[in-house]
Design a protein around this motif. Structure first.
Motif, PDB file in Angstrom:
ATOM      1  N   ILE A  88       0.836  -1.069  -0.170  1.00 36.81           N
ATOM      2  CA  ILE A  88       0.062   0.080  -0.148  1.00 36.81           C
ATOM      3  C   ILE A  88       1.129   1.338  -0.085  1.00 36.81           C
ATOM      4  O   ILE A  88       1.791   1.366   0.868  1.00 36.81           O
ATOM      5  CB  ILE A  88      -0.813  -0.018   1.282  1.00 36.81           C
ATOM      6  CG1 ILE A  88      -1.799  -1.333   1.059  1.00 36.81           C
ATOM      7  CG2 ILE A  88      -1.922   1.222   1.186  1.00 36.81           C
ATOM      8  CD1 ILE A  88      -2.889  -1.360   2.348  1.00 36.81           C
ATOM      9  N   PRO A  89       0.434   2.156  -0.915  1.00 40.59           N
ATOM     10  CA  PRO A  89       1.575   3.438  -0.972  1.00 40.59           C
ATOM     11  C   PRO A  89       1.386   4.286   0.145  1.00 40.59           C
ATOM     12  O   PRO A  89       0.374   4.303   0.981  1.00 40.59           O
ATOM     13  CB  PRO A  89       0.827   4.010  -2.335  1.00 40.59           C
ATOM     14  CG  PRO A  89       0.245   2.816  -3.144  1.00 40.59           C
ATOM     15  CD  PRO A  89      -0.214   2.148  -2.087  1.00 40.59           C
ATOM     16  N   LEU A  90       2.387   5.014   0.481  1.00 45.46           N
ATOM     17  CA  LEU A  90       2.717   5.757   2.026  1.00 45.46           C
ATOM     18  C   LEU A  90       1.200   6.986   1.787  1.00 45.46           C
ATOM     19  O   LEU A  90       0.563   6.992   2.873  1.00 45.46           O
ATOM     20  CB  LEU A  90       3.756   6.548   2.060  1.00 45.46           C
ATOM     21  CG  LEU A  90       3.917   7.141   3.265  1.00 45.46           C
ATOM     22  CD1 LEU A  90       3.581   6.540   4.568  1.00 45.46           C
ATOM     23  CD2 LEU A  90       5.125   7.986   3.149  1.00 45.46           C
ATOM     24  N   GLU A  91       1.033   7.426   0.612  1.00 44.49           N
ATOM     25  CA  GLU A  91      -0.162   8.201   0.673  1.00 44.49           C
ATOM     26  C   GLU A  91      -1.476   7.930   0.700  1.00 44.49           C
ATOM     27  O   GLU A  91      -2.373   8.365   1.279  1.00 44.49           O
ATOM     28  CB  GLU A  91      -0.193   9.172  -0.820  1.00 44.49           C
ATOM     29  CG  GLU A  91      -0.324   8.225  -2.027  1.00 44.49           C
ATOM     30  CD  GLU A  91       0.527   7.769  -2.778  1.00 44.49           C
ATOM     31  OE1 GLU A  91       0.308   7.321  -3.692  1.00 44.49           O
ATOM     32  OE2 GLU A  91       1.829   8.153  -2.116  1.00 44.49           O
ATOM     33  N   ILE A  92      -1.785   6.443   0.666  1.00 44.64           N
ATOM     34  CA  ILE A  92      -2.847   5.835   1.063  1.00 44.64           C
ATOM     35  C   ILE A  92      -2.916   5.296   2.382  1.00 44.64           C
ATOM     36  O   ILE A  92      -3.762   5.748   3.217  1.00 44.64           O
ATOM     37  CB  ILE A  92      -3.012   4.744   0.032  1.00 44.64           C
ATOM     38  CG1 ILE A  92      -3.065   5.072  -1.169  1.00 44.64           C
ATOM     39  CG2 ILE A  92      -4.361   3.858   0.673  1.00 44.64           C
ATOM     40  CD1 ILE A  92      -4.171   5.765  -1.711  1.00 44.64           C
ATOM     41  N   LEU A  93      -1.832   5.185   3.094  1.00 41.08           N
ATOM     42  CA  LEU A  93      -1.611   4.822   4.390  1.00 41.08           C
ATOM     43  C   LEU A  93      -1.994   5.760   5.254  1.00 41.08           C
ATOM     44  O   LEU A  93      -2.548   5.894   6.413  1.00 41.08           O
ATOM     45  CB  LEU A  93      -0.291   4.306   4.781  1.00 41.08           C
ATOM     46  CG  LEU A  93       0.026   2.853   4.364  1.00 41.08           C
ATOM     47  CD1 LEU A  93       1.108   2.375   4.771  1.00 41.08           C
ATOM     48  CD2 LEU A  93      -0.872   1.784   5.138  1.00 41.08           C
ATOM     49  N   CYS A  94      -1.547   7.141   4.687  1.00 40.45           N
ATOM     50  CA  CYS A  94      -1.946   8.422   5.416  1.00 40.45           C
ATOM     51  C   CYS A  94      -3.456   8.586   5.746  1.00 40.45           C
ATOM     52  O   CYS A  94      -3.771   9.363   6.423  1.00 40.45           O
ATOM     53  CB  CYS A  94      -1.302   9.542   4.910  1.00 40.45           C
ATOM     54  SG  CYS A  94       0.753   9.539   4.936  1.00 40.45           S
ATOM     55  N   LEU A  95      -4.201   7.971   4.773  1.00 39.23           N
ATOM     56  CA  LEU A  95      -5.628   7.897   5.006  1.00 39.23           C
ATOM     57  C   LEU A  95      -6.361   7.513   6.333  1.00 39.23           C
ATOM     58  O   LEU A  95      -7.226   8.024   6.610  1.00 39.23           O
ATOM     59  CB  LEU A  95      -6.459   7.419   3.790  1.00 39.23           C
ATOM     60  CG  LEU A  95      -6.253   8.004   2.267  1.00 39.23           C
ATOM     61  CD1 LEU A  95      -6.875   7.226   1.337  1.00 39.23           C
ATOM     62  CD2 LEU A  95      -6.731   9.361   2.305  1.00 39.23           C
ATOM     63  N   LEU A  96      -5.545   6.669   6.908  1.00 39.08           N
ATOM     64  CA  LEU A  96      -5.934   6.107   8.013  1.00 39.08           C
ATOM     65  C   LEU A  96      -6.114   6.995   9.156  1.00 39.08           C
ATOM     66  O   LEU A  96      -6.763   6.939  10.178  1.00 39.08           O
ATOM     67  CB  LEU A  96      -5.075   4.971   8.401  1.00 39.08           C
ATOM     68  CG  LEU A  96      -5.106   3.656   7.702  1.00 39.08           C
ATOM     69  CD1 LEU A  96      -3.930   2.689   7.815  1.00 39.08           C
ATOM     70  CD2 LEU A  96      -6.496   3.077   7.648  1.00 39.08           C
ATOM     71  N   SER A  97      -5.274   8.217   9.055  1.00 36.79           N
ATOM     72  CA  SER A  97      -5.507   9.011  10.241  1.00 36.79           C
ATOM     73  C   SER A  97      -6.399  10.078   9.906  1.00 36.79           C
ATOM     74  O   SER A  97      -6.385  10.615   8.447  1.00 36.79           O
ATOM     75  CB  SER A  97      -4.046   9.710  10.509  1.00 36.79           C
ATOM     76  OG  SER A  97      -3.659  10.440   9.495  1.00 36.79           O
ATOM     77  N   PRO A  98      -7.110  10.885  10.727  1.00 38.02           N
ATOM     78  CA  PRO A  98      -7.987  11.962  10.294  1.00 38.02           C
ATOM     79  C   PRO A  98      -7.216  13.060   9.627  1.00 38.02           C
ATOM     80  O   PRO A  98      -7.828  13.559   8.734  1.00 38.02           O
ATOM     81  CB  PRO A  98      -8.597  12.443  11.723  1.00 38.02           C
ATOM     82  CG  PRO A  98      -8.532  11.206  12.531  1.00 38.02           C
ATOM     83  CD  PRO A  98      -7.132  10.352  12.165  1.00 38.02           C
TER      84      PRO A  98
END
Length: 72
Positions: free
Chosen positions: A3-13
């Motif tokens: 999973i790309p980092l910019e997608i993982l960032c979606l996990l945080s508000p």
């Protein structure tokens, strides 16, 4: 699956909000930007983060009010 980092960032508000603002630059409305962000989240994680755009907007407004109060 990686999973790309910019997608993982979606996990945080904050990460979701930042991605939403990025999409605001390329879409005509806030609703379109929200839907695009939500679709990315759903594609990778199999569910939506917020129930609707209105729910997302309420959370965003609450965060803004809290940050204004903290500055006073």
């Amino acid at each position: 699956m990686t999973i790309p980092l910019e997608i993982l960032c979606l996990l945080s508000p904050n990460g979701f909000e930042e991605r939403f603002h990025k999409h605001c630059k390329t879409t005509k409305t806030y609703v379109e930007a929200y839907e695009k962000t939500e679709q990315e989240y759903c594609d990778y994680f199999g569910k939506t983060r917020y129930a609707s755009y209105d729910s997302f907007r309420v959370v965003m407004n609450r965060k803004m009010k809290q940050s204004f109060k903290a500055k006073k």
